[in-house]
Motif scaffolding. Sequence first.
Motif, PDB file in Angstrom:
ATOM      1  N   UNK A 292       7.804   4.302  -6.476  1.00  0.00           N
ATOM      2  CA  UNK A 292       7.033   3.946  -7.670  1.00  0.00           C
ATOM      3  C   UNK A 292       7.665   2.818  -8.469  1.00  0.00           C
ATOM      4  N   UNK A 293       8.993   2.772  -8.512  1.00  0.00           N
ATOM      5  CA  UNK A 293       9.672   1.733  -9.306  1.00  0.00           C
ATOM      6  C   UNK A 293       9.405   0.319  -8.798  1.00  0.00           C
ATOM      7  N   UNK A 294       8.974   0.195  -7.550  1.00  0.00           N
ATOM      8  CA  UNK A 294       8.756  -1.141  -6.971  1.00  0.00           C
ATOM      9  C   UNK A 294       7.288  -1.558  -6.984  1.00  0.00           C
ATOM     10  N   UNK A 295       6.408  -0.712  -7.529  1.00  0.00           N
ATOM     11  CA  UNK A 295       4.970  -0.996  -7.431  1.00  0.00           C
ATOM     12  C   UNK A 295       4.581  -2.309  -8.095  1.00  0.00           C
ATOM     13  N   UNK A 296       4.992  -2.445  -9.369  1.00  0.00           N
ATOM     14  CA  UNK A 296       4.574  -3.644 -10.078  1.00  0.00           C
ATOM     15  C   UNK A 296       5.157  -4.894  -9.440  1.00  0.00           C
ATOM     16  N   UNK A 297       6.429  -4.820  -9.026  1.00  0.00           N
ATOM     17  CA  UNK A 297       7.065  -5.985  -8.402  1.00  0.00           C
ATOM     18  C   UNK A 297       6.348  -6.369  -7.108  1.00  0.00           C
ATOM     19  N   UNK A 298       5.953  -5.358  -6.323  1.00  0.00           N
ATOM     20  CA  UNK A 298       5.297  -5.667  -5.051  1.00  0.00           C
ATOM     21  C   UNK A 298       3.866  -6.148  -5.246  1.00  0.00           C
ATOM     22  N   UNK A 299       3.186  -5.643  -6.271  1.00  0.00           N
ATOM     23  CA  UNK A 299       1.858  -6.165  -6.563  1.00  0.00           C
ATOM     24  C   UNK A 299       1.939  -7.637  -6.966  1.00  0.00           C
ATOM     25  N   UNK A 300       2.918  -7.949  -7.805  1.00  0.00           N
ATOM     26  CA  UNK A 300       3.129  -9.352  -8.176  1.00  0.00           C
ATOM     27  C   UNK A 300       3.500 -10.165  -6.941  1.00  0.00           C
ATOM     28  N   UNK A 301       4.347  -9.579  -6.076  1.00  0.00           N
ATOM     29  CA  UNK A 301       4.723 -10.279  -4.846  1.00  0.00           C
ATOM     30  C   UNK A 301       3.539 -10.531  -3.947  1.00  0.00           C
ATOM     31  N   UNK A 302       2.622  -9.547  -3.855  1.00  0.00           N
ATOM     32  CA  UNK A 302       1.429  -9.729  -3.028  1.00  0.00           C
ATOM     33  C   UNK A 302       0.574 -10.878  -3.554  1.00  0.00           C
ATOM     34  N   UNK A 303       0.423 -10.939  -4.873  1.00  0.00           N
ATOM     35  CA  UNK A 303      -0.340 -12.032  -5.474  1.00  0.00           C
ATOM     36  C   UNK A 303       0.344 -13.371  -5.214  1.00  0.00           C
TER      37      UNK A 303
ATOM     38  N   UNK B 158       0.834  -1.206   0.000  1.00  0.00           N
ATOM     39  CA  UNK B 158       0.000   0.000   0.000  1.00  0.00           C
ATOM     40  C   UNK B 158       0.870   1.258   0.000  1.00  0.00           C
ATOM     41  N   UNK B 159       1.955   1.227   0.761  1.00  0.00           N
ATOM     42  CA  UNK B 159       2.885   2.363   0.834  1.00  0.00           C
ATOM     43  C   UNK B 159       3.511   2.642  -0.525  1.00  0.00           C
ATOM     44  N   UNK B 160       3.921   1.592  -1.213  1.00  0.00           N
ATOM     45  CA  UNK B 160       4.555   1.791  -2.531  1.00  0.00           C
ATOM     46  C   UNK B 160       3.560   2.371  -3.540  1.00  0.00           C
ATOM     47  N   UNK B 161       2.289   2.035  -3.395  1.00  0.00           N
ATOM     48  CA  UNK B 161       1.288   2.561  -4.321  1.00  0.00           C
ATOM     49  C   UNK B 161       0.979   4.032  -4.039  1.00  0.00           C
ATOM     50  N   UNK B 162       1.214   4.462  -2.788  1.00  0.00           N
ATOM     51  CA  UNK B 162       0.915   5.843  -2.404  1.00  0.00           C
ATOM     52  C   UNK B 162       2.121   6.753  -2.597  1.00  0.00           C
ATOM     53  N   UNK B 163       3.314   6.261  -2.272  1.00  0.00           N
ATOM     54  CA  UNK B 163       4.515   7.101  -2.284  1.00  0.00           C
ATOM     55  C   UNK B 163       5.156   7.148  -3.674  1.00  0.00           C
TER      56      UNK B 163
END
Length: 381
Positions: A118-129, A109-114
């Motif tokens: 931003x560079x880690x958003x897609x990686x962390x979304x994939x990681x969450x899944x 959630x922090x990466x999506x807001x900050x």
Amino acid sequence: MIGAMERDIEHRGINLRRLAHEVDETRRRMVVGGVFYVLGWLLVCLFTPAISVYPWASLTIAVIFVSLAVARLALRPPVSQDPRVLTHWLDLQWLIIQVSAAVWGAVVLWTLISPVLANARMALLVGAAGFATAIAHTYSMRFWPSLLAVVLIYAPATALMWMPGHDRAVAFSLTVYLAYVITSLIRSHRDFHDRLDFQETLRQQRDAFERMSRTDDLTLLANRRVFVAELERVRAEATNHTRPVSLLVIDLDHFKQINDQHGHAIGDTCLSGFAEQLRLVFAGQGELPARLGGEEFAVLLPGHTEPEAATRAEAFRIGLAAVAVVPEQPTLRIHVSIGVAEFDAKRHLSSDTFLIDADRALYRAKNEGRNRVCQASGNRL
């Protein structure tokens, strides 16, 4: 009452086995899970300026993930088989899983807001899944705690993406995948418990076959094979330690007449009732009543001299005559002839010779008029 107690004991045993299996599975699956959260946060630190912009927050998150990973390894399963201790250990493991999931959900959630992250958003979304999928498949032993962990790790980012100004296509994809994850969790949870049920069924069948191989079908006493094996063991022990051992061989008097007059069904009930009396009277430590075949029974009495065994045999014979072993035939009474022998290491060089001595005493009791106890030594009560 006894049947209810036995069922309760069996039920507690089943629950304990399932709980122990869950502990074993949880421990095995928990070992490496924490490392991936540490690696995930390391990815954020390597590809974003998180450390330079948020040094204390970055350090705090790193310490949390490392501590949780270490806790997974440090909290070893308890040696105790107390259900409360096992349940407490499992609760701690689930707390670790859910705290890890909640922190990772907050990080995503922090990466999506900050904008800084931003560079880690897609990686962390994939990681969450990926983490949510791993939880659904790996920690499916308990449905609701596992579902909570999936929601904690996955729901914050999904909810944010549905808000105005965010990518609705990504939100839709996340929602569809969340439905898949929950479906997988339901299936994995069912498969896990189906496997436990199957293992318990196999165990019960194995135990039933073991009991069948050791007991007489009609009377549920030890069968001849088990009795002879135990007789040999006790005889060897008595030889080495000079401990007295006596043997009763019992024959139901005129049992053929009972079958002829009342039918074989009553005869079988008679044998079962007689066996129950044997179990009640000869229930001391190491004492073993058994059915040798037909209407012939035996009782092994470790620690008893021949006179002591004969006294107990006589008390049993007298008491038996007052018991209606067949409820349908209250006037029907059983009388028995009993032969008693004490083990003598010099004469009884095998279990067979010991059993033969008791048999001879039995036949003397029958020849002398039945319904009596005779000792192999020739002594009288």
